[in-house]
Design an enzyme around this catalytic site. Structure first.
Site, PDB file in Angstrom:
ATOM      1  CG  MET A   1      -2.052   0.963   1.141  1.00 10.43           C
ATOM      2  SD  MET A   1      -2.752   1.414   2.723  1.00 10.43           S
ATOM      3  CE  MET A   1      -3.489  -0.106   3.255  1.00 10.43           C
ATOM      4  CB  CYS A   2       2.171   3.668  -1.864  1.00  9.06           C
ATOM      5  SG  CYS A   2       3.589   2.568  -1.715  1.00  9.06           S
ATOM      6  N   GLY A   3       0.454   5.832  -0.724  1.00 11.56           N
ATOM      7  CA  GLY A   3      -0.481   6.923  -0.988  1.00 11.56           C
ATOM      8  C   GLY A   3       0.069   7.838  -2.068  1.00 11.56           C
TER       9      GLY A   3
END
Lengths: 297, 237
Positions: A1-3
């Site tokens: 997950m990353c933003g």
């Protein structure tokens, strides 16, 4: 997950506040990426006869000495501004001369970005700490991308952080994972594309760099990427004039976009966009899979 | 639980208001879990996650704005209205009650829902109704790819268009589509729209307040070739 976050200002009056708006979006994406944070900021374009580079090195560094040596060697006016572990250099000469001199004389320095208006800053640690270190609230600009990283497939270092430069005034941020990056990395290195780490996203950046060098437009390069890159991704690509967004055909990785009369924004989640002024009247939509979206001045 | 600054005001019946700019989602959800009746109004949701999850009572909840992941998850009996857009996984595993999204919904809306009704007045994104197990989902707009993937029971009604691979590996759920359908998923076929189906769909549309004529829809369901293993169909798996 990353933003991922991106903001493009349509209303010039907001330019002085770009860093502040970006900081709010970035901090909101901390849960998605607490390992490192980075931004690409587009601002204050230099004259055609000059170039702008962002440099990075770990630890203390004598930037004043570098500025003096660079000006003497290039016989050109050199301005240098330090931002935490990075420095922005503006040299009144061509970019290739600066890059050649730096790689020959200062291999300890990494060139994070090169072009006429792009600046890339990235560092390990929480987004809030990044915002504080780099005094993001004070930075102006016309548009910007940001990334908060939760590492899944390679080490947590500044070099492995996003954005990755993909050429003059170009950069890429990525949420997802690529499965054919090892083969593609070997292929790209054979094509003479410099790739510094074992990070999959850097391969995507290298791929775009290669396609653009071969003469593709950004849109064509991204359409080819849909064929050649195997894996999950939402990409945001910063350009001199704006930014582009692309999701893979399966589109598991989230993305939301919003537009008002004053700005266009994209983010992994709406809560980042919820920080922007006038959001209550924004048009909001989810970008379709395998579709290239671009904005530009 | 920390401080809570909700305001109780009488508007005919008891109404509790949570402003999620200042109140926490955890405090909101705890209040909803503790209540057995009444109306809760939620303002400034700001795209936060897990708003109004796990309710197990016939409450009225209205959320004024856009919500993030997993809003109204596991809902039982409550009637929840979201005036804005919903992030991924709205009404995931809904058991009963209704969830109404006045805007658009992101991926996997109503995933794995066992019962109740999910109404999306805008569009739904990919994987709408994935693995649905009895929920009725009515989408006034269109749905993205892979909707009703492995759907087992319930009805998915799409007033607009459906993306590719609709109903892939479907079991006994029923899909109604008014607009265009992309490529159908494995083992999903068009089926006859009988008078009984028109009547059922008319009732469902009326109950959900979606204005569409049931006889304009086509029906899709399972060819039942995949889930009864048959060596002659081995290449289809």
């Amino acid at each position: 997950m990353c933003g991922i976050v991106g903001i493009y200002l349509k209303n010039e009056r907001l330019n002085p506040e770009l860093g502040k708006l970006l900081a709010a979006m970035l901090i909101e994406m901390s849960d998605r990426g607490p390992d490192s944070a980075g931004i690409a900021l587009y601002r204050d374009p230099v004259a055609d006869s000059s170039c702008k580079l962002t440099l990075h090195t770990a630890g203390a560094y004598d930037w004043d000495a570098l500025q003096t040596a660079m000006a003497a060697h290039l016989q050109a006016d050199v301005k240098l501004e330090v931002h935490a572990s990075h420095a922005v250099v503006i040299a009144a000469t061509d970019v290739a001369s600066v890059q050649d001199w730096l790689s020959a004389e200062h291999p300890e320095l990494q060139i994070m970005s090169a072009g006429s208006c792009i600046e890339i800053y990235k560092e390990k640690g929480l987004p809030s700490e990044f915002v504080r270190q780099f005094k993001l609230h004070e930075l102006n600009g016309t548009h910007a991308l940001g990334h908060t990283r939760m590492a899944t497939e390679s080490a947590v270092t500044t070099e492995h952080s996003h954005p990755f430069s993909t050429g003059m005034d170009l950069c890429l941020v990525h949420n997802g994972s690529l499965s054919n990056h090892n083969r593609l990395r070997r292929f790209l290195r054979d094509q003479g594309v410099s790739i510094q780490t074992d990070n999959d996203s850097e391969v995507a950046a290298g791929y775009l760099m290669w396609r653009l060098r071969e003469g593709d437009s950004l849109e064509t390069a991204l359409e080819r990427a849909l064929v050649d890159l195997d894996g999950f991704y939402t990409f945001a690509i910063g350009t001199r004039d704006g930014f582009a967004v692309l999701r893979d055909p399966i589109a598991c990785k989230p993305a939301v976009m919003a537009e008002t009369d004053d700005w266009v924004a994209m983010a992994s989640e709406f809560r980042a966009i919820a920080q922007l002024p006038g959001v209550d009247n924004a048009t909001i939509w989810e970008p379709a899979p395998a579709t290239v979206y671009t904005w530009g001045h | 639980m920390g401080t809570r600054t909700c305001h109780r005001v009488y508007l005919g019946s008891l109404m509790t208001t949570f402003d999620l700019n200042t109140d926490s989602v955890r405090a909101l959800n705890q209040s909803l879990h503790d209540a057995s009746s009444g109306h809760t109004s939620v303002t400034k949701p700001g795209g936060q996650h897990c708003i109004a999850c796990g309710i197990d009572a016939a409450l009225e909840v209205s959320i004024d704005g856009h919500v993030g992941y997993y809003c109204a998850g596991m809902n039982q009996e409550a009637h929840i209205t979201i005036t804005g857009n919903a992030g991924p996984g709205v009404a995931e595993n809904i058991m009963s009650g209704t969830v109404r999204v006045k805007g658009n919904a992101s991926q996997y809306a109503g995933a794995s829902g066992h019962g109740g009704t999910l109404i999306i007045e805008g569009d739904a994104s990919s994987r709408c109704g994935i693995s649905m197990k009895g929920v009725d989902i009515v989408v006034a707009g269109s749905v993205g790819h892979m909707s009703a993937f492995m759907a087992q029971k319930g009805r998915l009604v799409i007033c607009g268009d459906a993306g590719d691979f609709l109903g892939d590996s479907i079991y006994e759920a029923c899909i109604y589509v008014r607009g265009a359908v992309g490529e159908l998923g494995a083992d999903c076929i068009e089926k006859e729209m009988t008078d009984q189906h028109v009547q059922d769909l008319t009732q469902l549309l009326a109950a959900t307040g979606i204005d569409a004529a049931a006889d304009e829809f086509r029906r899709y369901g399972s060819a039942r070739k995949l889930y009864h293993f048959d060596i002659d169909h081995a290449n289809d798996y």
